[in-house]
Scaffold this motif. Structure first.
Motif, short mmCIF file in Angstrom:
data_model
loop_
_atom_site.label_atom_id
_atom_site.label_comp_id
_atom_site.label_asym_id
_atom_site.label_seq_id
_atom_site.Cartn_x
_atom_site.Cartn_y
_atom_site.Cartn_z
N GLY A 245 -36.22 18.28 0.75
CA GLY A 245 -36.40 17.33 -0.35
C GLY A 245 -37.76 17.35 -1.01
N HIS A 246 -38.53 18.44 -0.85
CA HIS A 246 -39.86 18.53 -1.46
C HIS A 246 -39.70 18.91 -2.93
N ALA A 247 -40.05 17.99 -3.83
CA ALA A 247 -39.78 18.16 -5.27
C ALA A 247 -40.49 19.37 -5.87
N LYS A 248 -41.78 19.56 -5.56
CA LYS A 248 -42.51 20.68 -6.13
C LYS A 248 -41.92 22.00 -5.68
N LYS A 265 -31.06 36.96 -10.44
CA LYS A 265 -31.18 35.88 -11.41
C LYS A 265 -29.94 35.01 -11.36
N ASP A 266 -30.14 33.70 -11.35
CA ASP A 266 -29.01 32.78 -11.24
C ASP A 266 -29.39 31.49 -11.96
N GLU A 267 -28.97 31.36 -13.20
CA GLU A 267 -29.34 30.19 -14.00
C GLU A 267 -28.69 28.91 -13.47
N PHE A 268 -27.49 29.06 -12.89
CA PHE A 268 -26.82 27.88 -12.34
C PHE A 268 -27.65 27.29 -11.19
N MET A 269 -28.08 28.15 -10.25
CA MET A 269 -28.88 27.67 -9.12
C MET A 269 -30.23 27.14 -9.59
N PHE A 274 -33.75 22.48 -10.47
CA PHE A 274 -34.53 21.70 -11.44
C PHE A 274 -34.06 20.25 -11.46
N MET A 275 -32.73 20.06 -11.39
CA MET A 275 -32.18 18.70 -11.41
C MET A 275 -32.59 17.93 -10.15
N GLU A 276 -32.55 18.61 -9.01
CA GLU A 276 -32.97 17.97 -7.76
C GLU A 276 -34.42 17.50 -7.87
#
Length: 288
Positions: A245-248, A265-269, A274-276
């Protein structure tokens, strides 16, 4: 340990036997568990001055185990036990004053001397508290790098081998991490990345996610003797921190996925991470 070993001595008034019999009743060792009887034997032993029994009786009043809950009686017993040398009692009193527990209002001026006294007696938890107070200039303490290093280093050494108690693990890891930061930034000590990495590594062994993140940063920059720049190693540490859970770290991991750096490369992941991070308030992730 069995209650039958201590019953005869306890009935004859031996304070040590009374204390151990109280432990047997509290834990159900050879007898049916009974907090009421445990408290009774602790009380008999405490009246004779037995320090550990006095502390155990304080805990009975704190939690209402076998007696009516009473913070007033708990504090009085903790004070008695601490005067007789009980380190756990001294710690509990210090934290009660600091955080406003046991019916007290938060009072840093009362807590700090007790914490320093506990630290000087060898309390790992108190060493960490005092070190952090000096490092951050909190609770009315003047910021003092030298004293912060001294207490944190003592705390880190005490915790090096590792406790198995959850709260102690985190307290020890935080002390190790703070010491690592001081070496990394040269605050109060000569900057030394190798020592910083060593202490970050020790904190990481205890599962401290900020240490995972900092080790990832070290690999990105290639800091320290024998630690070459490595994107793949950095990703591993960022991933471990992200799972905790470390945001940075979540934002950094998202960038690696977005750019396909050291991984497909994986834009979905990337978006997921980024959302997390954004949900936890990371400002960089919130603008992605």
């Amino acid at each position: 340990m069995d209650a039958s070993w201590f019953l005869e001595g306890a009935l004859k008034g031996n304070d040590k036997a009374q204390y151990h019999l109280g432990i047997c009743y509290a834990e159900g060792l050879g007898v049916e568990k009974s907090y009421k009887r445990a408290a009774g034997w602790f009380s008999k032993s405490a009246r004779q001055g037995h320090v550990k029994a006095t502390y155990e009786l304080a805990l009975c009043y704190r939690y209402g185990d076998g007696v009516s809950k009473s913070y007033t009686k708990c504090r009085r017993l903790l004070q008695s036990a601490s005067r007789k040398g009980s380190l756990p009692a001294l710690e509990d009193l210090a934290v009660a004053h600091l955080k406003g527990k046991l019916g007290l209002e938060p009072n840093a001026s009362a807590a700090v001397p007790l914490l320093i006294k506990a630290a000087d007696r060898g309390s790992k938890r108190a060493m960490t508290w005092v070190g952090l107070m000096y490092a951050e200039g909190r609770y009315g303490m003047l910021q003092d790098d030298e004293k912060a290093e001294w207490y944190l280093l003592r705390s880190a050494r005490e915790y090096k081998e590792g406790s198995q108690v959850g709260k102690e693990i985190r307290a020890g890891a935080r002390a190790l991490f703070k010491l690592a930061q001081r070496f990394a930034e040269g605050r109060g000590v000569k900057q030394n990345y190798e020592k910083a990495i060593d202490w970050y590594s020790r904190a990481s062994i205890k599962g401290y996610s900020p240490a995972f993140y900092e080790l990832g940063m070290c690999y990105i920059k290639g800091l320290g003797h024998g630690l070459d720049q490595s994107d793949s190693a950095a990703v591993e540490w960022y991933a471990r921190a992200s799972e905790e859970g470390h945001a940075k770290a979540q934002f950094k991991l998202g960038l690696f996925y977005l750019k396909g750096r050291s991984m497909p490369k994986d834009e979905f992941m990337a978006t997921e991470w980024f959302m997390e991070a954004a949900e936890q308030g990371d400002p960089d992730a919130q603008v992605k």
